[in-house]
Design an enzyme around this catalytic site. Structure first.
Site, short mmCIF file in Angstrom:
data_model
loop_
_atom_site.label_atom_id
_atom_site.label_comp_id
_atom_site.label_asym_id
_atom_site.label_seq_id
_atom_site.Cartn_x
_atom_site.Cartn_y
_atom_site.Cartn_z
N ARG A 1 -6.91 10.91 8.77
CA ARG A 1 -8.27 10.56 8.37
C ARG A 1 -8.99 10.02 9.59
O ARG A 1 -8.52 9.05 10.21
CB ARG A 1 -8.28 9.52 7.25
CG ARG A 1 -9.65 9.38 6.57
CD ARG A 1 -9.73 8.20 5.62
NE ARG A 1 -9.83 6.95 6.34
CZ ARG A 1 -9.00 5.91 6.17
NH1 ARG A 1 -8.01 5.97 5.32
NH2 ARG A 1 -9.19 4.81 6.87
N HIS B 1 -7.71 -2.73 0.92
CA HIS B 1 -6.27 -2.88 0.69
C HIS B 1 -5.82 -4.34 0.64
O HIS B 1 -4.68 -4.62 0.29
CB HIS B 1 -5.48 -2.11 1.76
CG HIS B 1 -5.61 -0.63 1.63
ND1 HIS B 1 -5.17 0.06 0.52
CD2 HIS B 1 -6.13 0.30 2.47
CE1 HIS B 1 -5.40 1.35 0.68
NE2 HIS B 1 -5.99 1.52 1.84
N GLU C 1 -7.76 -1.18 -7.60
CA GLU C 1 -7.79 -0.07 -8.55
C GLU C 1 -9.03 -0.11 -9.45
O GLU C 1 -9.47 0.92 -9.97
CB GLU C 1 -6.53 -0.07 -9.42
CG GLU C 1 -5.26 0.33 -8.70
CD GLU C 1 -4.62 -0.80 -7.90
OE1 GLU C 1 -3.60 -0.56 -7.25
OE2 GLU C 1 -5.17 -1.93 -7.93
N VAL D 1 0.84 -1.20 0.00
CA VAL D 1 0.00 0.00 0.00
C VAL D 1 0.87 1.25 0.00
O VAL D 1 0.60 2.22 -0.71
CB VAL D 1 -0.95 0.00 1.21
CG1 VAL D 1 -1.86 1.23 1.17
CG2 VAL D 1 -1.77 -1.27 1.27
N TYR E 1 -7.05 4.80 -5.27
CA TYR E 1 -8.39 4.47 -4.77
C TYR E 1 -8.58 4.85 -3.30
O TYR E 1 -9.57 4.48 -2.68
CB TYR E 1 -8.66 2.97 -4.94
CG TYR E 1 -7.58 2.08 -4.35
CD1 TYR E 1 -7.63 1.68 -3.03
CD2 TYR E 1 -6.51 1.65 -5.12
CE1 TYR E 1 -6.64 0.88 -2.47
CE2 TYR E 1 -5.52 0.85 -4.59
CZ TYR E 1 -5.59 0.47 -3.28
OH TYR E 1 -4.60 -0.31 -2.74
N HIS F 1 2.91 3.39 5.93
CA HIS F 1 1.68 3.04 6.64
C HIS F 1 1.96 1.91 7.62
O HIS F 1 2.81 1.04 7.39
CB HIS F 1 0.61 2.59 5.65
CG HIS F 1 0.37 3.55 4.52
ND1 HIS F 1 0.11 4.88 4.72
CD2 HIS F 1 0.37 3.35 3.18
CE1 HIS F 1 -0.05 5.47 3.54
NE2 HIS F 1 0.10 4.56 2.60
N LYS G 1 2.25 1.98 -3.42
CA LYS G 1 1.22 2.57 -4.27
C LYS G 1 0.98 4.03 -3.91
O LYS G 1 0.78 4.88 -4.78
CB LYS G 1 -0.08 1.78 -4.16
CG LYS G 1 -0.03 0.39 -4.77
CD LYS G 1 -1.37 -0.32 -4.59
CE LYS G 1 -1.36 -1.72 -5.18
NZ LYS G 1 -2.67 -2.40 -5.00
N GLY H 1 -3.83 6.52 3.28
CA GLY H 1 -3.37 6.15 1.95
C GLY H 1 -3.52 7.28 0.94
O GLY H 1 -4.43 8.10 1.01
#
Length: 343
Positions: free
Chosen positions: A290, A244, A250, A19, A315, A99, A22, A311
């Site tokens: 978040r 995830h 995606e 993740v 997406y 993360h 990405k 993230g």
């Protein structure tokens, strides 16, 4: 104008390695090369740090050089091994696009505090408090924010659950992206769920399932000066949200759909934003986070969890919520760099 040299850390040793890669790809795609000179440092799953060309999927197979962020403040940057010599590279600011464990738990933040290099995101305390969901709940509830009922388990502890309490969620206390999380419908499923969670952390939460709408709020800023994205909501066809871990997120989630802005009355959206900001301040957060919440049928709001480095994948929810509020990824990066320099 001199460009700001920004070190972008990605990868890492946690279960969220892929993740992170990405997320770094999206940061690399959107960063303003007229303002910034990115320096990409990938961390392998085994913990090797490498200066590399870009955070592409197979980044380790490209030209890489061993590299470390020096804790020596007189260097104020990275040491990279090239031609059998450690070369210093000055860095103005670090963006730890990491993360999970060692990225959101205060570990990398501790190294960056030692280095004296400004960095994006929450500090040691805020990162550690939000990584441990039990500590998040304790501080949030102390601030008057509703949280799920929960109990903490360590290895060999005996869970205490009434039959009427099911369903419950069993989850690692310190993990992200739903890794190790199970929804348990009855006592027969409990032991297996605890073993699954213990594979990720030796501290486990058993938490009541909150009926209602899953919502989230992207927060950006420090102290009294906070900006929020639009509230989103998640609709599940079955199971629980774990995008995830899906094979091809995606192309869309296997069981979840997203609405941004959420189809909620403006007054309720405003209340969710204020609750998110209240939680952000109560936990002493900086930069970005978040805040995930449940909106119950009676209109009450219950905190779900807080991600201090959400993230940035194609997406991911955080950039989507900010975009809906008119704030693009390049603008997010600009604000985060400014906030890091002002810490």
């Amino acid at each position: 104008m001199n460009k700001i040299k920004i070190a972008i850390l990605f990868g890492g040793c946690s279960e969220e390695h892929d993740v992170s890669v990405k997320s770094a790809q999206e940061i690399a795609k959107h960063i303003d090369k007229e303002k910034y000179e990115p320096v990409y440092i990938g961390i392998t799953r085994s913990g090797s740090w490498m200066l590399c060309e870009s955070p592409r999927p197979e980044w380790e197979s490209g030209e890489c050089h061993p590299a470390v962020i020096s804790p020596d403040r007189t260097i104020h940057g990275v040491l990279s091994m090239q031609n059998n010599t450690w070369l210093p590279i000055h860095i103005d600011v670090v963006f730890p696009v990491l993360h999970g464990r060692f990225g959101e738990d205060g570990a990398i933040q501790g190294l960056l505090e030692l280095s004296g290099i400004p960095y994006i995101g929450c500090d040691i305390a805020g990162s550690a408090l939000c990584m441990d969901k039990s500590l998040t709940y304790l501080l949030a509830s102390h601030a008057g924010i509703a949280v799920p009922a929960f109990q903490i388990l360590h290895p060999d502890d005996t869970p205490e659950i009434n039959i009427s309490s099911y369903p419950v969620f069993v989850k690692p206390a310190r993990s992200g992206s739903s890794f190790g999380v199970s929804k348990v419908a009855n006592q027969d499923e409990l032991d297996a769920a605890i073993r699954t969670a213990l594979a990720y952390d030796n501290k486990v939460l058993i938490e009541e399932a909150i009926p209602g709408i899953e919502t989230g709020c992207a927060v950006l800023g420090n102290g009294a000066f906070l900006t929020t994205g639009e509230i989103d909501s998640i609709t599940l066809s079955h199971g629980f949200f774990r995008i995830h871990q899906e094979d091809n997120p995606e192309s869309g989630s296997e069981n979840a759909s997203f609405t941004v802005p959420a189809n909620l009355p403006p007054k309720k959206q405003a209340e969710l934003k204020e609750t998110a900001k209240k939680a952000y301040r109560a936990l002493g957060l900086k930069g970005l986070a978040r805040i995930d919440m449940f909106l119950k049928e009676d209109g009450s709001i219950v905190l779900n969890e807080i991600n201090t480095l959400p993230g940035f994948t194609s997406y991911s929810r955080y950039p989507r919520m900010m975009k809906a509020a008119g704030i693009t990824i390049p603008q997010i990066i600009d604000r985060l760099v400014l906030l890091a320099e002002r810490k």
